[in-house]
Enzyme design. Sequence first.
Site, PDB file in Angstrom:
ATOM      1  N   ASP A 154       3.396  -2.168  -0.195  1.00 41.49           N
ATOM      2  CA  ASP A 154       3.887  -1.076  -1.009  1.00 41.49           C
ATOM      3  C   ASP A 154       2.837  -0.676  -2.045  1.00 41.49           C
ATOM      4  O   ASP A 154       2.109  -1.530  -2.560  1.00 41.49           O
ATOM      5  CB  ASP A 154       5.189  -1.516  -1.696  1.00 41.49           C
ATOM      6  CG  ASP A 154       5.935  -0.370  -2.336  1.00 41.49           C
ATOM      7  OD1 ASP A 154       5.906   0.736  -1.769  1.00 41.49           O
ATOM      8  OD2 ASP A 154       6.560  -0.586  -3.386  1.00 41.49           O
ATOM      9  N   GLU A 209       1.302   1.552   2.633  1.00 44.17           N
ATOM     10  CA  GLU A 209       2.107   2.650   2.094  1.00 44.17           C
ATOM     11  C   GLU A 209       1.158   3.556   1.324  1.00 44.17           C
ATOM     12  O   GLU A 209       0.694   3.214   0.228  1.00 44.17           O
ATOM     13  CB  GLU A 209       3.214   2.091   1.192  1.00 44.17           C
ATOM     14  CG  GLU A 209       4.179   3.158   0.670  1.00 44.17           C
ATOM     15  CD  GLU A 209       3.729   3.773  -0.633  1.00 44.17           C
ATOM     16  OE1 GLU A 209       3.340   4.972  -0.602  1.00 44.17           O
ATOM     17  OE2 GLU A 209       3.749   3.094  -1.664  1.00 44.17           O
ATOM     18  N   ASP A 211      13.913   5.619   0.298  1.00 42.15           N
ATOM     19  CA  ASP A 211      13.905   6.409  -0.932  1.00 42.15           C
ATOM     20  C   ASP A 211      14.261   7.874  -0.690  1.00 42.15           C
ATOM     21  O   ASP A 211      14.426   8.625  -1.654  1.00 42.15           O
ATOM     22  CB  ASP A 211      12.529   6.333  -1.597  1.00 42.15           C
ATOM     23  CG  ASP A 211      12.306   5.026  -2.334  1.00 42.15           C
ATOM     24  OD1 ASP A 211      13.298   4.408  -2.752  1.00 42.15           O
ATOM     25  OD2 ASP A 211      11.139   4.620  -2.489  1.00 42.15           O
TER      26      ASP A 211
END
Length: 490
Positions: free
Chosen positions: A288, A335, A388
Site C-alpha cells: 500500500d 499500489e 475504497d
Amino acid sequence: VRRAGVLLHPTSLPGDSYTGDFGIEARRFIDHLAASGLSIWQILPIGPTQDDGCPYQSSSVHAGNPDLISMEWLVEHGLLDDSQAEEGKRGPGAKRQALDRAAAVFFEQLSGVTQSALAAVYLEFIEEADFWLEDYVRFQAFRDAAQRQPWTTWETGLRNCEPAACAQRATELADQLNRLRFRQFVFHRQWLELKAYANEHGVLLFGDMPIYVHLESADVWAHQEQFDLDANGQPATVTGVPPDYFSDQGQLWGNPQYNWPYMLEHDFDWWLKRFTSADRMFDIVRIDHFRALDAYWEIPADSTSAINGRWVKSPGRELLALVRTHCPKLRLVAENLGIISPEVEALREQFHLPGMLILQFAFDGNPDNPYLLDKHEENEVVYTGTHDNNTSLGWFLSLDEQTRQRVCDYFECAPSEMPWAMVERAMASPATTAIAPWQDLLGLDGNHRMNTPGTTQGNWHWRFDWAQVTEDLAPRTLAMVRQYNRQPRA
C-alpha cells in the site's frame, strides 16, 4: 499466467457470528471461487484493529485479529463445547472470554502427561514467532493493565521498553500473556489451514501490507529506534500526502515516519522480518502507498494539515533489492494510485512489480487517461474498483447522465448491463490479473460499499448473504474466465 479473482475481506463473509471468520463459510467461499474459475482471493490487512475496526490501523504488523477466529475449530479440537462456542459468537468481548476458556483447557492439556498433537504445533509456533510474538503479547497485556492508555504515558521503564522493567511486569501478567499467545497461535493455525485449503483448490491468497504502522502498536513501542520519535516516544514527523485532486488540504494520516537512515544502516532488519511474515501468510502481497518507497511526504508532528510537508527521498530501492533476495518467491504488487511521479514508476518497473488500474477512474473525459483499456499493459492488475470505491453499480448510478452515457458507449452496453459489462471488460484487459470486488459480481449498489474514505461511521462492517448468490453466478463467471483465458491449468 492470466488470472482472475475477487476482493472480499473475511469479515464480510456470512455466518451466525458477529463477524465473518475463518470457519466453514470461508471454505464455502473458496469452493465457489474454484467452481467459478477464479484463482485469486484478495483481502484487506488481517492484523488486530483499533477500536474503529479499520484494518489499515493495526496494533501489529505480524499478529492476527482474534475476531477472525472460528469457534467451530475450537470445538473440533476439544477446547470448547457447542454452547461455549455459540456464546463466543455474540461479540468481541464474548469471543475473548470463550478464547480464554479454550486457553485454560489447552494449557491444562499442555502440562499433562499425554500431550495432544496440537501441543507440539503450539510449541513450534512459539519458536517460529519468537521474533515478534513476545513484543506483541507484552504490549497488549501492559496496555490492558494500564486501562488502555497510550504507551507514551506509561511509567518510564515500560514506556522505554527497558528489559528489566518489562520482565518484571511480564512476570506479574504471566497468565494474561499465555492467553494472548494462545489467541495468536489459534489465529495463525486457522489461517494457514485455510491457506492450504485455498491452494489445494487452485486459489491464491492475496494480502495487503499497509506502508505505515500505527503509533499505538507493538511495533513502534518495541522498536522505537526504527521510527522518527522524540525522547518521550512522540512522533517528530508524521505521514500523509500533499494537496491533490482528492483534497485541497492534502491528507494528514498521522502515523510516525520511519527512521530510514537507521533502517538502512541496519540492513532493513525490521522490514525483512515483516516481509518474512507476509511470505508465510500469503501468495501475493500488495504494498500500500508504494510511492513512499521512492519519496515520502514528511509533515511536522504539530501540523494541523498536510500542506506544510516536504518530499524526502527514501531508500526503497535498497530495501526492495534485499526483499527480492530474502523472499524470492513472494509476488508483490505496487499500489501506485493517485499522482505518481516518473521516479516511482521507474522504481516499480525496475523490480517488475505490477501496478494497479481502476476502471472507475477512467472516465474523466481525458483521452490519455491511463486507466482506459487501450492504455493497459500486461504487467498490471486491473480492478473494476477497490474497497475504497463505491460498488461499480453504485458508482455508475451516481454519475450524471452524460457521463453514464459515455460509460455505456465505451463499454458498448445498455445501462441495465452494469456492472457486469464493466467486469467483463476488466476480464478482457491485457493486464495479466483482473480483480473485481465481490459486490460487483453480485451486482450490488452503493448501499453495500465497504469503506468511504474521509468518513468514520459505517465502514468495514459490510457482509454478504448466500441468498444474494444466484445459481447461475458460478457458471456465468466460469464462462467469462475461460473466454478471456484467465483459468490457469491445474
